[in-house]
Write an enzyme that holds these catalytic residues in place. Structure first.
Site, PDB file in Angstrom:
ATOM      1  N   LYS A 125       8.674 -33.713 -19.055  1.00  0.00           N
ATOM      2  CA  LYS A 125      10.002 -33.227 -18.644  1.00  0.00           C
ATOM      3  C   LYS A 125      10.913 -34.423 -18.378  1.00  0.00           C
ATOM      4  O   LYS A 125      10.582 -35.298 -17.563  1.00  0.00           O
ATOM      5  CB  LYS A 125       9.854 -32.443 -17.350  1.00  0.00           C
ATOM      6  CG  LYS A 125      10.287 -31.010 -17.432  1.00  0.00           C
ATOM      7  CD  LYS A 125       9.969 -30.357 -16.117  1.00  0.00           C
ATOM      8  CE  LYS A 125      10.721 -29.076 -15.964  1.00  0.00           C
ATOM      9  NZ  LYS A 125      10.484 -28.481 -14.660  1.00  0.00           N
TER      10      LYS A 125
HETATM   11  C1  E4P Z   1      11.771 -25.326 -14.147  1.00  0.00           C
HETATM   12  O1  E4P Z   1      11.437 -25.999 -15.068  1.00  0.00           O
HETATM   13  C2  E4P Z   1      12.661 -25.756 -13.069  1.00  0.00           C
HETATM   14  O2  E4P Z   1      12.191 -26.940 -12.510  1.00  0.00           O
HETATM   15  C3  E4P Z   1      12.783 -24.688 -12.032  1.00  0.00           C
HETATM   16  O3  E4P Z   1      12.884 -23.427 -12.668  1.00  0.00           O
HETATM   17  C4  E4P Z   1      13.924 -24.907 -11.074  1.00  0.00           C
HETATM   18  O4  E4P Z   1      14.037 -23.765 -10.270  1.00  0.00           O
HETATM   19  P1  E4P Z   1      14.831 -23.746  -8.886  1.00  0.00           P
HETATM   20  O5  E4P Z   1      16.289 -23.718  -9.183  1.00  0.00           O
HETATM   21  O6  E4P Z   1      14.347 -22.514  -8.231  1.00  0.00           O
HETATM   22  O7  E4P Z   1      14.412 -24.993  -8.142  1.00  0.00           O
END
Ligand code: E4P
Length: 310
Positions: A125
């Protein structure tokens, strides 16, 4: 709310060019009915949340980030690495996204190679932007440069912290395998500014404005909302729809990974919008088989079947 008629006609066709999510094993007579379905990932780093979802056969991958690792109990690099390795091995061969924490391109590429070395199912990521917000001397294009370097190195990537369709387009051009638009955070942000009286963190729109809090109607809102094809108010879902429309139009094979879910209604909306992957928090996934009318129906079937025992 997206109406079913707004789903892009090219969406199904583009999915056919993607890897099969539910391949039918050779020799099996009954072909899997949903080979090119959108994939559902669990958005968590907590293995005890992942296990029941995998056993139920409803997840095809996992996404993590540093905040989720911290929530899973990681308090050192040793424990974070242990958790990441455990999830990667448990989910193999399904993809698991692990996020970079380094900020300099060379170090990011090194870290990406280390993470990719944990297992062939690792997807690295890479935050698309925000570098200058951490340190003004950093290059604003760090994320794109690293995405491109990792593509050159045959490492699959997930471009994260996407908040508009141009960020998604540039990430795809840089070589990202997935782009992660954060629909829930868009909603939270807009509500915080436009509707401070509403509780943030639940939705981009009110599921139904006439709902009496605590009366349980929120549990049926998904079906009711879809059935009535309510007015579209959800900027997060619109973001997913826009990116999917661009990727469909140009046959871009980068998968649109809708992220940052706040409720089950957004799951339905992202399916209508044509998302390739939905990464959903475990509590929402645990509730996917629940519905008050399923409870009522089941109680009646079980009670009536008792008659046969006499
Ligand atoms: C996924 O890859 C993201 O890191 C995650 O969905 C972020 O979600 P949040 O806005 O609840 O932190």
């Amino acid at each position: 709310m997206l109406q079913p008629s707004e789903s892009h006609p090219a969406a199904g066709e583009r999915r056919l060019t993607m890897e099969k999510v539910n391949p039918t094993p050779a020799g099996k007579k009954l072909a899997h009915p949903s080979e090119h379905a959108p994939r559902i990932f669990a958005d968590t780093a907590t293995i005890t949340e992942i296990r029941p979802l995998k056993e139920a056969g409803i997840v095809n991958g996992v996404t993590t980030n540093p905040s989720l690792l911290k929530r899973a109990g990681a308090d050192s690099w040793a424990s974070a690495n242990r958790i990441m390795k455990e999830i990667v091995e448990y989910m193999a061969p399904m993809p698991v996204s692990l996020e970079l924490t380094e900020l300099q391109p060379e170090k990011m590429v090194e870290q990406a190679k280390r993470l990719a070395g944990i297992g062939p199912n690792v997807v690295v990521k890479v935050p698309i932007g925000g570098y200058k917000a951490i340190d003004k001397s950093l290059d604003a294009h760090t994320g794109l440069k690293v995405l491109h370097r990792l593509w050159e190195n045959d490492i699959r990537t997930n471009a994260t912290l996407i908040f508009n369709s141009t960020q998604a387009f540039w990430a795809a051009n840089a070589g990202a395998s997935y782009v992660s638009p954060f629909l829930g955070r868009v909603a939270d942000y807009l509500y915080k500014h436009d509707h401070p009286e509403r509780t943030p963190g639940n939705s981009l729109y009110f599921i139904d404005d006439h709902k009496v809090p605590g009366n349980g109607l929120d549990k049926v809102a998904n079906t009711a909302y879809v059935a009535t094809a309510g007015a579209r108010k959800d900027a997060g879902v619109r973001l997913i729809h826009e990116i999917v429309a661009v990727f469909n139009a140009y046959r871009i094979r980068t998968e649109v990974l809708a992220a940052s879910f706040r409720n089950a209604v957004q799951v339905t909306e992202c399916l209508l919008a044509g998302a390739d992957i939905l990464t959903v928090p475990a509590p929402i996934l645990m509730g996917v088989a629940d519905h008050p009318l399923s409870d009522e129906g089941m109680q009646a079937f079980v009670a009536d079947s008792k008659v046969f025992d006499k």
